[in-house]
Design a protein around this motif. Structure first.
Motif, PDB file in Angstrom:
ATOM      1  N   THR A   1       0.164  -1.184   0.532  1.00 21.90           N
ATOM      2  CA  THR A   1       0.191  -0.297  -0.115  1.00 21.90           C
ATOM      3  C   THR A   1       0.894   1.471  -0.510  1.00 21.90           C
ATOM      4  O   THR A   1       1.699   1.588   0.637  1.00 21.90           O
ATOM      5  CB  THR A   1      -0.458   0.406   1.225  1.00 21.90           C
ATOM      6  N   ALA A   2       0.399   1.802  -0.970  1.00 17.35           N
ATOM      7  CA  ALA A   2       1.582   2.967  -1.186  1.00 17.35           C
ATOM      8  C   ALA A   2       0.750   4.291  -0.945  1.00 17.35           C
ATOM      9  O   ALA A   2      -0.332   4.146  -1.378  1.00 17.35           O
ATOM     10  CB  ALA A   2       2.305   3.493  -2.086  1.00 17.35           C
ATOM     11  N   THR A   3       0.967   5.494   0.406  1.00 20.79           N
ATOM     12  CA  THR A   3       0.178   6.046   0.290  1.00 20.79           C
ATOM     13  C   THR A   3       0.620   7.050  -1.074  1.00 20.79           C
ATOM     14  O   THR A   3       1.749   8.320  -1.179  1.00 20.79           O
ATOM     15  CB  THR A   3       0.208   7.183   1.608  1.00 20.79           C
ATOM     16  N   ILE A   4      -0.676   7.675  -1.972  1.00 19.86           N
ATOM     17  CA  ILE A   4      -0.459   8.453  -2.560  1.00 19.86           C
ATOM     18  C   ILE A   4      -0.691   9.740  -2.516  1.00 19.86           C
ATOM     19  O   ILE A   4      -1.408  10.412  -2.436  1.00 19.86           O
ATOM     20  CB  ILE A   4      -1.362   8.301  -4.190  1.00 19.86           C
ATOM     21  N   ASP A   5       0.450  10.775  -1.458  1.00 19.47           N
ATOM     22  CA  ASP A   5       0.413  12.041  -0.942  1.00 19.47           C
ATOM     23  C   ASP A   5       1.240  13.068  -1.943  1.00 19.47           C
ATOM     24  O   ASP A   5       1.705  12.425  -2.698  1.00 19.47           O
ATOM     25  CB  ASP A   5       0.056  11.948   0.182  1.00 19.47           C
ATOM     26  N   ALA A   6       0.974  14.161  -1.324  1.00 19.18           N
ATOM     27  CA  ALA A   6       1.953  15.197  -1.978  1.00 19.18           C
ATOM     28  C   ALA A   6       3.652  14.724  -1.329  1.00 19.18           C
ATOM     29  O   ALA A   6       4.805  14.883  -2.671  1.00 19.18           O
ATOM     30  CB  ALA A   6       2.301  16.824  -1.491  1.00 19.18           C
ATOM     31  N   PRO A   7       3.897  13.828  -0.970  1.00 16.97           N
ATOM     32  CA  PRO A   7       5.695  13.641  -0.214  1.00 16.97           C
ATOM     33  C   PRO A   7       5.820  12.469  -1.890  1.00 16.97           C
ATOM     34  O   PRO A   7       6.991  11.959  -2.395  1.00 16.97           O
ATOM     35  CB  PRO A   7       5.941  13.437   0.711  1.00 16.97           C
ATOM     36  N   PHE A   8       4.994  11.476  -1.576  1.00 17.35           N
ATOM     37  CA  PHE A   8       4.907  10.830  -2.771  1.00 17.35           C
ATOM     38  C   PHE A   8       5.573  11.261  -4.251  1.00 17.35           C
ATOM     39  O   PHE A   8       6.485  10.963  -4.687  1.00 17.35           O
ATOM     40  CB  PHE A   8       4.207   9.211  -2.827  1.00 17.35           C
ATOM     41  N   THR A   9       4.559  11.687  -4.581  1.00 16.85           N
ATOM     42  CA  THR A   9       4.531  12.821  -5.835  1.00 16.85           C
ATOM     43  C   THR A   9       5.869  13.518  -6.234  1.00 16.85           C
ATOM     44  O   THR A   9       6.190  13.340  -7.186  1.00 16.85           O
ATOM     45  CB  THR A   9       2.846  13.308  -5.566  1.00 16.85           C
ATOM     46  N   THR A  10       6.147  13.468  -5.496  1.00 19.92           N
ATOM     47  CA  THR A  10       6.897  15.107  -5.160  1.00 19.92           C
ATOM     48  C   THR A  10       7.934  14.297  -5.822  1.00 19.92           C
ATOM     49  O   THR A  10       9.165  14.302  -6.582  1.00 19.92           O
ATOM     50  CB  THR A  10       7.220  15.709  -3.981  1.00 19.92           C
ATOM     51  N   LYS A  11       8.558  13.052  -4.514  1.00 15.51           N
ATOM     52  CA  LYS A  11       9.891  12.142  -5.061  1.00 15.51           C
ATOM     53  C   LYS A  11       9.779  11.521  -6.525  1.00 15.51           C
ATOM     54  O   LYS A  11      10.608  11.214  -7.021  1.00 15.51           O
ATOM     55  CB  LYS A  11       9.855  11.089  -3.579  1.00 15.51           C
ATOM     56  N   ALA A  12       8.840  10.940  -6.863  1.00 16.39           N
ATOM     57  CA  ALA A  12       8.759  10.332  -8.045  1.00 16.39           C
ATOM     58  C   ALA A  12       8.544  11.285  -9.235  1.00 16.39           C
ATOM     59  O   ALA A  12       9.128  10.982  -9.850  1.00 16.39           O
ATOM     60  CB  ALA A  12       7.039   9.985  -7.891  1.00 16.39           C
ATOM     61  N   ALA A  13       7.966  12.520  -8.673  1.00 16.67           N
ATOM     62  CA  ALA A  13       8.685  13.004  -9.753  1.00 16.67           C
ATOM     63  C   ALA A  13      10.037  13.434 -10.188  1.00 16.67           C
ATOM     64  O   ALA A  13      10.018  13.809 -11.432  1.00 16.67           O
ATOM     65  CB  ALA A  13       7.391  14.602 -10.174  1.00 16.67           C
ATOM     66  N   GLN A  14      10.901  13.575  -9.126  1.00 14.35           N
ATOM     67  CA  GLN A  14      11.925  13.947  -9.318  1.00 14.35           C
ATOM     68  C   GLN A  14      12.167  13.079  -9.891  1.00 14.35           C
ATOM     69  O   GLN A  14      13.860  13.669 -11.423  1.00 14.35           O
ATOM     70  CB  GLN A  14      12.218  14.019  -7.667  1.00 14.35           C
ATOM     71  N   ILE A  15      12.436  11.943 -10.345  1.00 14.16           N
ATOM     72  CA  ILE A  15      13.049  11.123 -10.238  1.00 14.16           C
ATOM     73  C   ILE A  15      12.464  11.127 -11.724  1.00 14.16           C
ATOM     74  O   ILE A  15      13.089  10.519 -12.595  1.00 14.16           O
ATOM     75  CB  ILE A  15      12.725   9.077 -10.044  1.00 14.16           C
ATOM     76  N   LEU A  16      10.941  10.418 -12.008  1.00 17.55           N
ATOM     77  CA  LEU A  16      10.532  10.471 -13.540  1.00 17.55           C
ATOM     78  C   LEU A  16      11.251  11.567 -14.185  1.00 17.55           C
ATOM     79  O   LEU A  16      11.294  11.762 -15.755  1.00 17.55           O
ATOM     80  CB  LEU A  16       9.327  10.130 -13.451  1.00 17.55           C
ATOM     81  N   TRP A  17      11.299  12.474 -14.114  1.00 15.07           N
ATOM     82  CA  TRP A  17      11.957  13.895 -14.478  1.00 15.07           C
ATOM     83  C   TRP A  17      13.011  13.803 -15.025  1.00 15.07           C
ATOM     84  O   TRP A  17      13.863  13.965 -16.374  1.00 15.07           O
ATOM     85  CB  TRP A  17      11.722  15.318 -13.843  1.00 15.07           C
ATOM     86  N   ARG A  18      14.098  13.214 -15.061  1.00 16.13           N
ATOM     87  CA  ARG A  18      15.765  12.287 -15.203  1.00 16.13           C
ATOM     88  C   ARG A  18      15.206  11.089 -16.109  1.00 16.13           C
ATOM     89  O   ARG A  18      15.786  11.716 -16.639  1.00 16.13           O
ATOM     90  CB  ARG A  18      15.985  12.311 -14.018  1.00 16.13           C
ATOM     91  N   TYR A  19      14.332  10.700 -15.783  1.00 17.40           N
ATOM     92  CA  TYR A  19      14.143   9.875 -17.033  1.00 17.40           C
ATOM     93  C   TYR A  19      13.559  10.475 -17.586  1.00 17.40           C
ATOM     94  O   TYR A  19      14.431  10.129 -19.929  1.00 17.40           O
ATOM     95  CB  TYR A  19      13.239   8.964 -16.387  1.00 17.40           C
TER      96      TYR A  19
END
Length: 303
Positions: A79-97
């Motif tokens: 269960t992943a909590t899809i909140d602001a910290p989650f999307t911020t961290k994920a977006a930082q990685i996806l931005w680089r990809y």
């Protein structure tokens, strides 16, 4: 007693629904210590609850199949909590990809790191029998253990090449030594973007202090329960499939030697960039579908 013909049991719909309801209820509700239901256990309870006078367990199986119920099966999920910290961290990685080629042209390299801990050096008690026409390869069931090895892999996202290192222990001290060796392989890079999960060696205070003291290094950690955002997992899966499955090691050192010789060969023969299609836009669309409050950063600010 109602009978069953073919795949359609001749029981009234109400009785079938009651049987389905019991199958969807934890056995503890009926004062049982069963970990899960099976058809024979359900047969006993259905009769004890006077839902039917008698019934065969195969009829129970057909009733469950008609309702697409499979009490013998289960699966895990995180269960992943899809909140602001989650999307911020994920977006930082996806931005680089999304911009890995653009970063590479600027002298910035995106590296994904992950360990494969506790690889066992196993040797079969009897030599493996190779395949022959009409006979597949056969392995002796019993084996001897000769210790374990932790293998650290780093993926260059731009070209798909890997770098590997065997660690004597899976802790921050040995991780930092290996990280120093990895950094020295990119002397001309203006910046190294490191994608890491949240294992103890990656988030240790000494590790964070090391990263903070090296301006060229920028670390980005995957959100909790989202290590799949780290492409190094794809690399280790591909590498293991080609070089570790069905591999026997008569000693721990033999496994180390095999790993050290295998990752350069992987680069020569198989390395290629992984196709990664999930973008920041997909992330935000997915988070909105989850109905949670998410970070509304624009693509230009997530880096």
């Amino acid at each position: 007693m109602p009978s069953a013909v073919g795949d359609r049991p001749f029981f009234p719909p109400l009785q079938c629904v009651q049987i389905d309801r019991i199958a969807c209820t934890d056995p503890s509700a009926y004062a049982l210590h069963l970990a899960r239901w099976d058809c024979r256990s359900l047969q006993q309870v259905v009769v004890e609850q006077a839902i039917v006078g008698s019934i065969h367990y195969t009829t129970i199986a057909r009733i469950l199949a008609a309702a697409s119920l499979q009490p013998h099966r289960s699966r895990y999920w995180k269960t992943a909590t899809i909140d602001a910290p989650f999307t911020t961290k994920a977006a930082q990685i996806l931005w680089r990809y999304e911009r890995v080629a653009w970063l590479y042209e600027r002298g910035e390299v995106v590296l994904c790191l992950d360990e494969k801990p506790h690889l066992q050096a196993l040797a079969r008690r009897v030599p493996t029998q190779p395949m022959r026409p009409g006979q597949i390869e056969r392995h002796e069931f019993e084996y001897k253990r000769h210790g374990t090895v932790t293998f650290l892999a780093a993926l260059n996202v731009y070209d798909g090449t890997m770098w590997g290192c065997c660690l004597e222990a899976n802790d921050h001290e040995h991780f930092l030594r290996a990280l120093g060796r990895l950094v020295r392989r990119y002397p001309r890079a203006r910046r190294l973007h490191l994608i890491l999960d949240n294992s103890s060696s990656h988030i240790a205070q000494d590790t964070k202090a090391y990263l903070a003291s090296h301006p060229r290094l920028r670390a980005f950690y995957t959100p909790p329960h989202a290590s799949w955002l780290n492409q190094a997992e794809l690399l280790l899966r591909a590498f293991s499939d080609k070089y570790l499955q069905r591999f026997d090691s008569p000693s721990r050192q033999h496994l180390i030697d095999h790993l050290e010789a295998s990752w350069p060969e992987y680069n020569r023969r198989f390395a290629h960039p992984f196709t990664w299609s999930w973008s920041c836009r997909d992330l935000y669309t997915w988070a909105r579908k989850k109905g949670t409050v998410i970070c509304t950063k624009t693509y230009a600010t997530v880096h």
